[in-house]
Design a protein around this motif. Structure first.
Motif, PDB file in Angstrom:
ATOM      1  N   SER A  55       0.789  -1.116   0.024  1.00 39.43           N
ATOM      2  CA  SER A  55      -0.047  -0.027   0.004  1.00 39.43           C
ATOM      3  C   SER A  55       0.771   1.238   0.170  1.00 39.43           C
ATOM      4  CB  SER A  55      -0.936  -0.092   1.268  1.00 39.43           C
ATOM      5  OG  SER A  55      -0.273   0.041   2.291  1.00 39.43           O
ATOM      6  N   GLU A  56       2.009   1.214   0.839  1.00 42.90           N
ATOM      7  CA  GLU A  56       2.946   2.389   0.799  1.00 42.90           C
ATOM      8  C   GLU A  56       3.843   2.455  -0.480  1.00 42.90           C
ATOM      9  OE1 GLU A  56       4.122   2.426   5.604  1.00 42.90           O
ATOM     10  OE2 GLU A  56       5.218   1.056   4.383  1.00 42.90           O
ATOM     11  N   ARG A  57       3.858   1.414  -0.886  1.00 44.91           N
ATOM     12  CA  ARG A  57       5.102   1.437  -2.100  1.00 44.91           C
ATOM     13  C   ARG A  57       3.751   1.862  -3.526  1.00 44.91           C
ATOM     14  NH1 ARG A  57       7.208  -3.310   0.274  1.00 44.91           N
ATOM     15  NH2 ARG A  57       6.101  -4.620  -0.981  1.00 44.91           N
ATOM     16  N   ASN A  58       2.698   1.645  -3.398  1.00 40.47           N
ATOM     17  CA  ASN A  58       1.818   1.774  -4.226  1.00 40.47           C
ATOM     18  C   ASN A  58       1.531   3.479  -4.443  1.00 40.47           C
ATOM     19  OD1 ASN A  58       0.949  -0.379  -5.318  1.00 40.47           O
ATOM     20  ND2 ASN A  58      -0.906  -0.778  -4.368  1.00 40.47           N
ATOM     21  N   ALA A  59       1.458   4.208  -3.215  1.00 41.01           N
ATOM     22  CA  ALA A  59       1.397   5.664  -3.157  1.00 41.01           C
ATOM     23  C   ALA A  59       2.621   6.196  -3.737  1.00 41.01           C
ATOM     24  CB  ALA A  59       1.120   6.063  -1.792  1.00 41.01           C
ATOM     25  N   GLU A  60       3.754   5.662  -3.474  1.00 40.57           N
ATOM     26  CA  GLU A  60       5.049   6.200  -3.635  1.00 40.57           C
ATOM     27  C   GLU A  60       5.131   5.813  -5.228  1.00 40.57           C
ATOM     28  OE1 GLU A  60       7.825   8.163  -2.495  1.00 40.57           O
ATOM     29  OE2 GLU A  60       7.423   7.006  -0.850  1.00 40.57           O
ATOM     30  N   ARG A  61       4.527   5.090  -5.879  1.00 38.93           N
ATOM     31  CA  ARG A  61       4.653   4.891  -7.282  1.00 38.93           C
ATOM     32  C   ARG A  61       3.962   5.710  -8.050  1.00 38.93           C
ATOM     33  NH1 ARG A  61       4.334  -0.642  -7.450  1.00 38.93           N
ATOM     34  NH2 ARG A  61       2.010  -0.417  -7.634  1.00 38.93           N
ATOM     35  N   VAL A  62       2.711   6.065  -7.454  1.00 40.60           N
ATOM     36  CA  VAL A  62       2.011   7.015  -8.134  1.00 40.60           C
ATOM     37  C   VAL A  62       2.506   8.357  -8.339  1.00 40.60           C
ATOM     38  CG1 VAL A  62      -0.249   8.361  -7.806  1.00 40.60           C
ATOM     39  CG2 VAL A  62      -0.395   5.655  -7.430  1.00 40.60           C
ATOM     40  N   VAL A  63       3.164   8.760  -7.216  1.00 42.54           N
ATOM     41  CA  VAL A  63       3.760   9.962  -7.031  1.00 42.54           C
ATOM     42  C   VAL A  63       4.812  10.103  -7.942  1.00 42.54           C
ATOM     43  CG1 VAL A  63       4.891  11.772  -5.741  1.00 42.54           C
ATOM     44  CG2 VAL A  63       3.017  10.602  -4.663  1.00 42.54           C
ATOM     45  N   ALA A  64       5.967   9.239  -8.070  1.00 43.24           N
ATOM     46  CA  ALA A  64       6.879   9.015  -8.841  1.00 43.24           C
ATOM     47  C   ALA A  64       6.314   9.034 -10.502  1.00 43.24           C
ATOM     48  CB  ALA A  64       7.869   8.163  -8.705  1.00 43.24           C
ATOM     49  N   GLY A  65       5.534   8.359 -10.695  1.00 38.24           N
ATOM     50  CA  GLY A  65       4.871   8.288 -11.977  1.00 38.24           C
ATOM     51  C   GLY A  65       4.217   9.640 -12.653  1.00 38.24           C
ATOM     52  N   PHE A  66       3.680  10.266 -11.533  1.00 35.90           N
ATOM     53  CA  PHE A  66       3.178  11.642 -12.076  1.00 35.90           C
ATOM     54  C   PHE A  66       4.276  12.607 -12.008  1.00 35.90           C
ATOM     55  CE2 PHE A  66       2.314  16.026 -10.116  1.00 35.90           C
ATOM     56  CZ  PHE A  66       1.060  16.284 -10.992  1.00 35.90           C
ATOM     57  N   ARG A  67       5.448  12.389 -11.282  1.00 36.31           N
ATOM     58  CA  ARG A  67       6.499  13.574 -11.625  1.00 36.31           C
ATOM     59  C   ARG A  67       7.009  13.267 -12.957  1.00 36.31           C
ATOM     60  NH1 ARG A  67       5.418  16.428  -7.368  1.00 36.31           N
ATOM     61  NH2 ARG A  67       5.797  15.467  -5.225  1.00 36.31           N
ATOM     62  N   SER A  68       7.374  12.034 -13.255  1.00 36.93           N
ATOM     63  CA  SER A  68       7.798  11.397 -14.355  1.00 36.93           C
ATOM     64  C   SER A  68       7.085  12.006 -15.462  1.00 36.93           C
ATOM     65  CB  SER A  68       8.256   9.966 -14.340  1.00 36.93           C
ATOM     66  OG  SER A  68       8.370   9.600 -15.514  1.00 36.93           O
ATOM     67  N   ALA A  69       5.876  11.734 -15.445  1.00 37.72           N
ATOM     68  CA  ALA A  69       4.814  12.052 -16.691  1.00 37.72           C
ATOM     69  C   ALA A  69       4.833  13.382 -16.920  1.00 37.72           C
ATOM     70  CB  ALA A  69       3.371  11.577 -16.519  1.00 37.72           C
ATOM     71  N   TYR A  70       4.749  14.342 -16.245  1.00 44.62           N
ATOM     72  CA  TYR A  70       4.799  15.768 -16.167  1.00 44.62           C
ATOM     73  C   TYR A  70       6.227  16.535 -16.533  1.00 44.62           C
ATOM     74  CZ  TYR A  70      -0.146  15.448 -16.386  1.00 44.62           C
ATOM     75  OH  TYR A  70      -1.318  15.158 -16.691  1.00 44.62           O
ATOM     76  N   ALA A  71       7.191  15.621 -16.105  1.00 46.31           N
ATOM     77  CA  ALA A  71       8.652  16.021 -16.633  1.00 46.31           C
ATOM     78  C   ALA A  71       8.747  15.908 -18.109  1.00 46.31           C
ATOM     79  CB  ALA A  71       9.592  15.331 -16.065  1.00 46.31           C
ATOM     80  N   ASP A  72       7.976  14.847 -18.405  1.00 45.70           N
ATOM     81  CA  ASP A  72       7.962  14.570 -20.050  1.00 45.70           C
ATOM     82  C   ASP A  72       7.005  15.521 -21.002  1.00 45.70           C
ATOM     83  OD1 ASP A  72       9.877  12.493 -19.781  1.00 45.70           O
ATOM     84  OD2 ASP A  72       8.209  10.989 -20.089  1.00 45.70           O
ATOM     85  N   PHE A  73       5.840  15.654 -20.038  1.00 49.50           N
ATOM     86  CA  PHE A  73       4.940  16.494 -20.712  1.00 49.50           C
ATOM     87  C   PHE A  73       5.199  18.126 -20.847  1.00 49.50           C
ATOM     88  CE2 PHE A  73       0.587  18.662 -20.771  1.00 49.50           C
ATOM     89  CZ  PHE A  73       0.136  18.129 -21.766  1.00 49.50           C
ATOM     90  N   LEU A  74       6.016  18.598 -19.714  1.00 49.60           N
ATOM     91  CA  LEU A  74       6.427  20.015 -19.645  1.00 49.60           C
ATOM     92  C   LEU A  74       7.669  20.325 -20.084  1.00 49.60           C
ATOM     93  CD1 LEU A  74       4.588  20.909 -16.558  1.00 49.60           C
ATOM     94  CD2 LEU A  74       3.536  21.107 -18.870  1.00 49.60           C
ATOM     95  N   ALA A  75       8.404  19.192 -20.211  1.00 45.52           N
ATOM     96  CA  ALA A  75       9.880  19.249 -20.679  1.00 45.52           C
ATOM     97  C   ALA A  75      10.451  20.172 -19.232  1.00 45.52           C
ATOM     98  CB  ALA A  75      10.258  19.760 -22.128  1.00 45.52           C
ATOM     99  N   VAL A  76      10.341  19.534 -18.255  1.00 45.38           N
ATOM    100  CA  VAL A  76      11.096  19.908 -17.111  1.00 45.38           C
ATOM    101  C   VAL A  76      11.599  18.837 -16.332  1.00 45.38           C
ATOM    102  CG1 VAL A  76       9.478  22.126 -17.015  1.00 45.38           C
ATOM    103  CG2 VAL A  76       8.808  20.001 -15.787  1.00 45.38           C
ATOM    104  N   PRO A  77      12.678  19.195 -15.423  1.00 47.95           N
ATOM    105  CA  PRO A  77      12.992  17.960 -14.520  1.00 47.95           C
ATOM    106  C   PRO A  77      11.970  17.607 -13.564  1.00 47.95           C
ATOM    107  CG  PRO A  77      14.535  19.855 -14.394  1.00 47.95           C
ATOM    108  CD  PRO A  77      13.213  20.515 -15.080  1.00 47.95           C
TER     109      PRO A  77
END
Ligand SMILES: Cc1ncc(COP(=O)(O)O)c(C=O)c1O
Length: 400
Positions: A55-77
């Motif tokens: 359950s904790e790792r799922n929450a962690e993965r969701v946040v990391a996935g979001f940062r990675s997706a919007y880094a690609d989407f906005l072209a920012v780190p």
């Protein structure tokens, strides 16, 4: 690649309603993968972030996935991706963070083209700091920002320039890069509202010259939230108020309270849904190809719409006159209230809303009546048949 609009529409359960949705600039319909990502996040084991349990790792993965997706989407780190309740909330927050260092006599530049979400927070922060507000004016005839007095408007005292990448009312894409270059010349920061732009053009924060860029996933098939992108080094320099026990790391420093994991998962799924239109070597490359394919589709529909409107002669006035613009068109119907047109079309299952859509200053500069204009937003799921249905409705409504 060619874009198959009918295959694309099959992902959207709501489109079987028969409503022709020209309200995309207000928010798009939701495809199944986005809704499923939200449901899957909420029905899987989920708890606060951590490493010990699924359950904790799922929450962690969701946040990391979001940062990675919007880094690609906005072209920012990835560390430069901040989640917010909405673009409005993020802009208000950052107006407070940034204005802490403004002094009386400093200057802030806003535009008459922008949605009020990228105007009022800066104006109010400037008032509190004793800073001067300067305006880039909108030419109502051309639907363009006046650029001739750019150098006089952005001065050595300017601390921040807030500008839209595309107007949600007219579709106009102002020359953001030229404005940002002038701002950077005098040492000012640039805050770009890409909320409308991001639905039609892929954002590249660096290419735009944006120090801060905001978007809202619900304008491109995601859930209702906002995302801000910036250089993490710049974010490190800002010190928002914080709770004693809450983290001070960037970007979490700017995200108050427990993150809405389900919204983050849905927002990530929206980026992946767009990328899946044209799979390529990386997600960014896929997004680039997808936006090119969608732009071609939308451009063809815009041409069909524009030709059809021209055939109606002076029964409609098209206020969206910029050459560089999104497929969003603002109409006035001489002798008619835009709200009456909206209701007439709604009776034909065509949703084209009336108003100024929070582009408050633009509505005033254009001299729109209180009811505003009729806004026609073409979206990736719009079809030729829907454009024809809209045009038939407008012809019937304006028949003398
Ligand atoms: C151009 C533009 N900027 C900002 C906003 C506000 O976005 P949010 O609803 O995420 O606060 C909108 C919403 O319509 C918009 O179109």
């Amino acid at each position: 690649m060619s874009f198959d609009v009918h295959a694309f529409r099959a992902h959207f359960p709501s489109l079987t309603s028969g409503i022709a949705h020209f309200d995309g600039p207000g928010g798009t319909q939701t495809p199944r993968p986005v809704a499923e990502a939200i449901a899957a996040t909420m029905t899987a084991p989920l708890s606060l972030r951590g490493a010990e349990l699924p359950s904790e790792r799922n929450a962690e993965r969701v946040v990391a996935g979001f940062r990675s997706a919007y880094a690609d989407f906005l072209a920012v780190p990835e560390r430069g991706v901040v989640h917010g309740r909405s673009a409005t909330q993020l802009t208000y927050d950052f107006s407070r963070h940034l204005s802490r260092s403004w002094d009386p006599g400093d200057e802030v530049v806003v535009t008459r083209l922008d949605h009020d979400a990228n105007v009022r927070p800066w104006v109010q922060a400037a008032e509190r700091a004793g800073a001067v507000v300067r305006w880039l004016e909108l030419d109502p005839e051309t639907a363009l920002l006046r650029m001739d007095d750019l150098d006089e408007t952005i001065t050595a005292r300017t601390r921040l320039v807030a500008v839209t990448a595309a107007s949600n009312l007219l579709g106009t894409r102002p020359p953001v890069r030229a404005i940002a270059d002038r701002a950077h010349e005098v040492g000012a920061l640039v805050h770009v509202d890409a909320v409308h732009h991001a639905a039609h053009g892929l954002v590249d924060a660096t290419a735009l010259g944006a120090d801060f860029v905001v978007c809202s996933p619900y304008k491109f098939f995601g859930p209702h939230c906002g995302v801000l992108g910036a250089d993490p080094a710049l974010l490190e320099t800002l010190r928002p108020d914080k709770l004693v026990p809450s983290t001070d790391v960037v970007p979490e420093r700017f995200e108050f309270g427990t993150l809405p994991f389900e919204a983050l998962a849905g927002a990530t799924a929206a980026v992946d849904f767009l990328a899946a239109i044209a799979p390529s070597s990386t997600r960014r490359a896929s997004l680039e190809a997808a936006y090119r394919a969608v732009a071609e589709h939308e451009h063809a529909l815009l041409t069909r719409l524009t030709d059809g409107l021209a055939a109606l002669g002076d029964r409609v006035v098209n206020r969206s006159r910029a050459t560089d613009r999104t497929p969003t068109t603002l109409l006035e119907l001489p002798g008619h209230d835009a709200r009456a047109a909206y209701r007439f079309l709604a009776a034909r299952d065509v949703l084209a809303p009336a108003g100024a859509f929070y582009a408050h200053e633009a509505g005033l500069a254009l001299g729109l009546p209180e009811s505003g204009g009729l806004r026609i937003g073409i979206a990736p799921y719009t079809t030729e048949e829907e454009i024809d249905r809209l045009l038939d409705g407008l012809a019937a409504f304006t028949t003398p």
